[in-house]
Scaffold this active site. Structure first.
Site, PDB file in Angstrom:
ATOM      1  N   ASP A  11       0.860  -1.190   0.000  1.00 37.21           N
ATOM      2  CA  ASP A  11       0.000   0.000   0.000  1.00 37.21           C
ATOM      3  C   ASP A  11       0.895   1.238   0.000  1.00 37.21           C
ATOM      4  O   ASP A  11       2.081   1.167   0.335  1.00 37.21           O
ATOM      5  CB  ASP A  11      -0.915   0.012   1.236  1.00 37.21           C
ATOM      6  CG  ASP A  11      -1.840   1.231   1.221  1.00 37.21           C
ATOM      7  OD1 ASP A  11      -2.385   1.547   0.143  1.00 37.21           O
ATOM      8  OD2 ASP A  11      -1.998   1.880   2.265  1.00 37.21           O
ATOM      9  N   SER A  12       0.292   2.366  -0.322  1.00 42.19           N
ATOM     10  CA  SER A  12       1.045   3.621  -0.270  1.00 42.19           C
ATOM     11  C   SER A  12       1.436   3.968   1.168  1.00 42.19           C
ATOM     12  O   SER A  12       2.374   4.718   1.383  1.00 42.19           O
ATOM     13  CB  SER A  12       0.200   4.751  -0.855  1.00 42.19           C
ATOM     14  OG  SER A  12      -1.048   4.807  -0.183  1.00 42.19           O
ATOM     15  N   CYS A  74      -3.545  -1.148  -2.228  1.00 42.01           N
ATOM     16  CA  CYS A  74      -3.800   0.267  -2.491  1.00 42.01           C
ATOM     17  C   CYS A  74      -4.757   0.400  -3.683  1.00 42.01           C
ATOM     18  O   CYS A  74      -4.465  -0.097  -4.778  1.00 42.01           O
ATOM     19  CB  CYS A  74      -2.464   0.937  -2.808  1.00 42.01           C
ATOM     20  SG  CYS A  74      -2.606   2.687  -3.188  1.00 42.01           S
ATOM     21  N   GLU A 153      -5.712   9.868   8.327  1.00 37.91           N
ATOM     22  CA  GLU A 153      -4.288   9.882   8.690  1.00 37.91           C
ATOM     23  C   GLU A 153      -4.057  10.686   9.970  1.00 37.91           C
ATOM     24  O   GLU A 153      -3.139  10.403  10.729  1.00 37.91           O
ATOM     25  CB  GLU A 153      -3.452  10.497   7.558  1.00 37.91           C
ATOM     26  CG  GLU A 153      -3.410   9.657   6.298  1.00 37.91           C
ATOM     27  CD  GLU A 153      -2.344   8.583   6.303  1.00 37.91           C
ATOM     28  OE1 GLU A 153      -1.364   8.724   7.049  1.00 37.91           O
ATOM     29  OE2 GLU A 153      -2.497   7.590   5.561  1.00 37.91           O
ATOM     30  N   CYS A 187     -11.192   3.045  -1.438  1.00 34.94           N
ATOM     31  CA  CYS A 187      -9.942   3.566  -0.883  1.00 34.94           C
ATOM     32  C   CYS A 187      -9.664   2.825   0.417  1.00 34.94           C
ATOM     33  O   CYS A 187     -10.589   2.549   1.183  1.00 34.94           O
ATOM     34  CB  CYS A 187     -10.074   5.069  -0.628  1.00 34.94           C
ATOM     35  SG  CYS A 187      -8.635   5.794   0.189  1.00 34.94           S
ATOM     36  N   HIS A 189      -8.496   3.707   3.168  1.00 33.08           N
ATOM     37  CA  HIS A 189      -8.767   4.385   4.439  1.00 33.08           C
ATOM     38  C   HIS A 189     -10.248   4.414   4.808  1.00 33.08           C
ATOM     39  O   HIS A 189     -10.592   4.592   5.972  1.00 33.08           O
ATOM     40  CB  HIS A 189      -8.264   5.827   4.377  1.00 33.08           C
ATOM     41  CG  HIS A 189      -6.771   5.963   4.379  1.00 33.08           C
ATOM     42  ND1 HIS A 189      -5.978   5.334   3.445  1.00 33.08           N
ATOM     43  CD2 HIS A 189      -5.941   6.659   5.191  1.00 33.08           C
ATOM     44  CE1 HIS A 189      -4.711   5.642   3.684  1.00 33.08           C
ATOM     45  NE2 HIS A 189      -4.662   6.444   4.739  1.00 33.08           N
TER      46      HIS A 189
HETATM   47  N1  DGL Z   1      -3.935   3.802  -0.316  1.00 35.00           N
HETATM   48  C1  DGL Z   1      -4.602   4.825  -1.100  1.00 35.00           C
HETATM   49  C2  DGL Z   1      -5.796   4.203  -1.821  1.00 35.00           C
HETATM   50  O1  DGL Z   1      -6.335   3.203  -1.431  1.00 35.00           O
HETATM   51  C3  DGL Z   1      -5.094   5.960  -0.226  1.00 35.00           C
HETATM   52  C4  DGL Z   1      -4.010   6.838   0.314  1.00 35.00           C
HETATM   53  C5  DGL Z   1      -3.178   7.530  -0.758  1.00 35.00           C
HETATM   54  O2  DGL Z   1      -3.687   8.466  -1.422  1.00 35.00           O
HETATM   55  O3  DGL Z   1      -2.047   7.130  -0.934  1.00 35.00           O
HETATM   56  O4  DGL Z   1      -6.223   4.731  -2.820  1.00 35.00           O
END
Ligand code: DGL
Length: 272
Positions: A11-12, A74, A153, A187, A189
């Site tokens: 993931d990011s 992600c 976050e 997403c 989050h």
């Molecule tokens: N992990 C990213 C997603 O699921 C969300 C956070 C980011 O923008 O890096 O799209």
């Protein structure tokens, strides 16, 4: 046949832990290696080129650790980079878009689905296409909700301010004439705000998160490739971050409790 090697997760940042958490719940025998590219997060506002390059650099790290399959947890990376990534690795790769799209297409009764995600995810129309491939008669309304990731976050998961931001963020969907009966949280989050989404959209709208759908899809994928871990051996879980270990631990603990605190820093090419 079984395979005790770990499943890789990418993931990011920390958001993909929502997917990891579901997988550990559903597949307790599986060992995991998670990498979060915190040094370069968020990916949502990045260009497609950046998302593709960063994703490949992180997956190279997982591949070098001999994982048996990789979950691109992600949404932004799944939406933008997955086709390129599939060409790069000779192992099963699972993104979150397809499982989420399938779950949403199955959930809708009035054949109208709202999708929210980062700017890059929505720009890609990956969810739109994947839902249409499941059922071409489903109407899909997409909307980018860039204010939600910074909120999560910052550890803000409840309260009137958060409710207000969520309500305003999804208003273009809830107030639209499309009137979807299904809201897909595209997403990593957003599952952390699931109860707020449910309160706002009410009981007649199904709220689908990609984490649960992806855990089920991974179970099928491992089964299909004969890659299940042997039963009765303790699973190992490692988390890597390209960013600051203490910062990762603080936010992971704030969001998920104390489960994810054996974090190591890793230098990947490009994010060293
Ligand atoms: N992990 C990213 C997603 O699921 C969300 C956070 C980011 O923008 O890096 O799209």
């Amino acid at each position: 046949m079984s395979d005790r090697r770990a499943v890789g997760f990418f993931d990011s940042g920390v958001g993909g832990l929502t997917v990891l958490r579901e997988v550990i719940r559903r597949l307790p025998n599986e060992s995991t290696i998670y990498i979060g590219d915190n040094a370069r997060a968020p990916y949502g506002p990045r260009t497609d080129e950046e998302v593709k390059r960063f994703s490949a650099e992180c997956l190279d790290e997982l591949a070098s650790r001999d994982v048996k399959a990789i979950v691109v947890a992600c949404n932004t990376s799944s939406a933008v980079a997955l086709p390129d990534l599939r060409l790069r690795y000779n192992m099963p790769l699972l993104g979150v878009v397809r499982p989420g799209a399938t779950a949403a297409a199955l959930a809708t009764r009035n054949r109208r689905v709202g999708v929210i995600g980062t700017a890059a995810t929505i720009r890609s129309h990956a969810y739109f296409q994947a839902i249409k491939e499941e059922d071409p008669f489903v109407e899909v309304i997409e909307h980018a909700t860039p204010d939600l990731v910074p909120l999560v976050e910052a550890g803000r998961l409840e309260g009137p301010l958060v409710e207000d931001v969520v309500r305003r963020s999804i208003a273009p969907i809830t107030d639209s004439d499309c009137d979807p009966d299904t809201l897909l949280l595209g997403c990593t989050h957003y599952p952390l705000l699931a109860s707020i989404f449910r309160d706002i959209v009410g009981p007649d709208v199904a709220v689908i998160d990609t984490a649960t759908a992806t855990a089920s899809a991974l179970a099928h994928l491992l089964e299909m490739h004969d890659l299940n871990a042997p039963a009765g051996e303790p699973a190992q879980h490692v988390q890597l971050t390209t960013g600051d270990v203490a910062a990762f631990e603080v936010i992971a603990e704030r969001l998920f409790g104390t489960d994810f605190t054996q974090v190591e820093r890793v230098a990947v090419a490009g994010a060293a």
